[in-house]
Write an enzyme that holds these catalytic residues in place. Structure first.
Site, mmCIF file in Angstrom:
data_model
loop_
_atom_site.group_PDB
_atom_site.id
_atom_site.type_symbol
_atom_site.label_atom_id
_atom_site.label_comp_id
_atom_site.label_asym_id
_atom_site.label_seq_id
_atom_site.Cartn_x
_atom_site.Cartn_y
_atom_site.Cartn_z
ATOM 1 N N THR A 226 0.837 -1.195 0.000
ATOM 2 C CA THR A 226 0.000 0.000 0.000
ATOM 3 C C THR A 226 0.875 1.249 0.000
ATOM 4 O OG1 THR A 226 -1.849 -1.054 1.149
ATOM 5 C CG2 THR A 226 -1.654 1.332 1.388
ATOM 6 N N SER A 227 0.528 2.215 -0.841
ATOM 7 C CA SER A 227 1.182 3.527 -0.847
ATOM 8 C C SER A 227 2.686 3.364 -1.089
ATOM 9 C CB SER A 227 0.845 4.239 0.473
ATOM 10 O OG SER A 227 1.166 5.594 0.408
ATOM 11 N N SER A 228 3.541 3.696 -0.142
ATOM 12 C CA SER A 228 4.978 3.493 -0.361
ATOM 13 C C SER A 228 5.273 2.021 -0.682
ATOM 14 C CB SER A 228 5.762 3.914 0.885
ATOM 15 O OG SER A 228 7.134 3.689 0.708
ATOM 16 N N ALA B 3 3.213 0.080 -2.204
ATOM 17 C CA ALA B 3 2.710 -0.128 -3.559
ATOM 18 C C ALA B 3 3.732 0.360 -4.584
ATOM 19 C CB ALA B 3 1.391 0.617 -3.743
ATOM 20 N N HIS C 141 -7.262 7.006 0.211
ATOM 21 C CA HIS C 141 -5.919 6.417 0.207
ATOM 22 C C HIS C 141 -5.866 5.093 0.978
ATOM 23 C CE1 HIS C 141 -1.714 6.643 -0.655
ATOM 24 N NE2 HIS C 141 -1.346 6.673 0.612
#
Ligand SMILES: *[C@@H]1O[C@H](CO)[C@@H](O)[C@H](O)[C@H]1NC(C)=O
Ligand SMILES: *[C@@H]1O[C@H](CO)[C@@H](O)[C@H](O)[C@H]1NC(C)=O
Ligand SMILES: *[C@@H]1O[C@H](CO)[C@@H](O)[C@H](O)[C@H]1NC(C)=O
Length: 368
Positions: free
Chosen positions: A212-214, A216, A351
């Site tokens: 997820t996020s970083s 991802a 997010h």
């Protein structure tokens, strides 16, 4: 303060029956406008500025802190195995608990790797590398996503990476991390996968990465730098490989996450191909998840990733099919080529993904 709390709880009482958030759903975060009330038995836990999540407060979750460390011995592979138990996959790892590995090979950035082996692990099991967001930890991603429950059902092993560097963000920025065996986090994570392949009887055709996020963003970075190891990736709220290059690892303020960086498919594809010069083998299949209301990583990054991976696979940037309401309401699925790339768009989602019910679509995409 008391005033606000009073009205908040009054409102919560009035709407709880219809609006309480189920376990692992989002309950807060910058830009989030939905319910902040969790179902009975769950509490709202702030994971970072953009995402708070309902986590079961008293549910029986296996130990979420390491209870033991595993001593690794490089000589064990030469032992002739004559007993039946020795053939069990990853027999050196305790089942059903998140366990820290004491060593897994060269680790230039001193990250940590935790392993979760379900009680009923399959022979020659699949492996999922799962990577947290900035500010996250292996423990938070373990308890905050449903990958662990899916491993319990389907018998694969999960490695959870954990970094305390750069605000707990993965290195998607430095030149060394963006090239095969160049160093930094990508080398450390690749070495953890190599270790699992060598020591635990993992199926090398079933090695996958998600985050997820970083995490991802690192899913894309690893897929580009280690296509020899990774067979497919699922990217939850990320950016294309190389988009953050040269920027600050703490991504929220940068032009890439803000949606201001756009390249041609050829340019994006070249960035991936430069991640492993001379490599001629297959590249991972990629599944891209993004919410239209993501305030931290702009949705424009979804299409930049589609451009990148369709170019790498040599397929059209026009979807071959789009299906609304998949895997749940407000999400739609687009397929590119014959499925080398999939893209899921969440209308109104922020997010905080994966959302409950989306992890299983990633696991199905992997074929785990
Ligand atoms: C590496 O990280 C561990 C925590 O995971 C810490 O205890 C140790 O001091 C670190 N080593 C170095 C050289 O920074
Ligand atoms: C994403 O960026 C576009 C401009 O590129 C902007 O109009 C839009 O509001 C941004 N979306 C979010 C959720 O911030
Ligand atoms: C789905 O989208 C509609 C508007 O298109 C919105 O009213 C509704 O709240 C959304 N549902 C969820 C679960 O986000």
């Amino acid at each position: 303060m008391r005033f606000i709390l009073f009205f908040t709880s009054l409102a919560a009482l009035a709407v709880r029956a219809t609006l309480a958030v189920p376990p692992y759903g989002q309950c807060g975060g910058s830009g989030y406008a939905g319910s902040k009330e969790c179902d009975a038995g769950s509490i709202c836990v702030k994971l970072n500025d953009w995402y708070s999540q309902c986590q079961p407060g008293s549910a029986p979750v296996p130990t979420s802190t390491p209870t033991s460390t595993i001593s690794t011995t490089s000589t064990s592979t030469t032992t002739t195995t004559t007993t039946t138990t020795a053939t069990a996959p990853a027999s050196s790892i305790p089942a059903g608990a998140l366990t820290k590995l004491s060593a897994f090979g060269t680790n230039p950035t001193n990250i940590s790797i935790y392993v979760y082996k379900p009680a009923n692990v399959k022979p020659n099991p699949g492996l999922l590398l799962a990577l947290h967001y900035c500010g996250g930890t292996a423990q938070a991603y373990f308890s905050g996503t449903q990958f662990r429950q899916l491993a319990d059902q389907r018998g694969f092993i999960i490695l959870y990476g954990s970094t305390t560097n750069e605000n707990n963000c993965w290195d998607n920025v430095g030149a060394s991390s963006l090239v095969h065996d160049g160093g930094s986090d990508t080398l450390a994570l690749a070495n953890a996968v190599r270790y699992a392949l060598k020591e635990w009887g993992v199926n090398r055709d079933k090695v996958f990465v998600t985050g997820t996020s970083s995490g991802a963003m690192m899913t894309n970075t690893l897929s580009g730098t280690y296509p020899d190891l990774i067979k497919a990736g699922a990217v939850f709220a990320g950016v294309a490989m190389g988009c953050l290059k040269g920027n600050q690892p703490s991504f929220p303020a940068d032009p890439c996450a803000g949606g201001q960086i756009s390249h041609t498919p050829q340019q994006w594809g070249d960035i991936v191909r430069k991640g492993y010069p001379g490599y001629t083998g297959a590249y991972p299949r990629i599944q891209i998840w993004h919410g239209t209301a993501d305030p931290a990583v702009n949705i424009t990054n979804q299409n930049e990733q589609v451009k990148q991976w369709t170019n790498v696979h040599g397929i059209s940037q026009t979807a071959t099919s789009t299906t609304a309401g998949t895997p749940k309401s407000n999400w739609s699925k687009s397929v590119y080529g014959t499925g080398q790339v999939e893209s899921y768009t969440g209308q109104g989602s922020g997010h905080g993904i994966p959302e409950a019910g989306t992890e299983v679509a990633a696991i199905d995409f992997f074929g785990l």
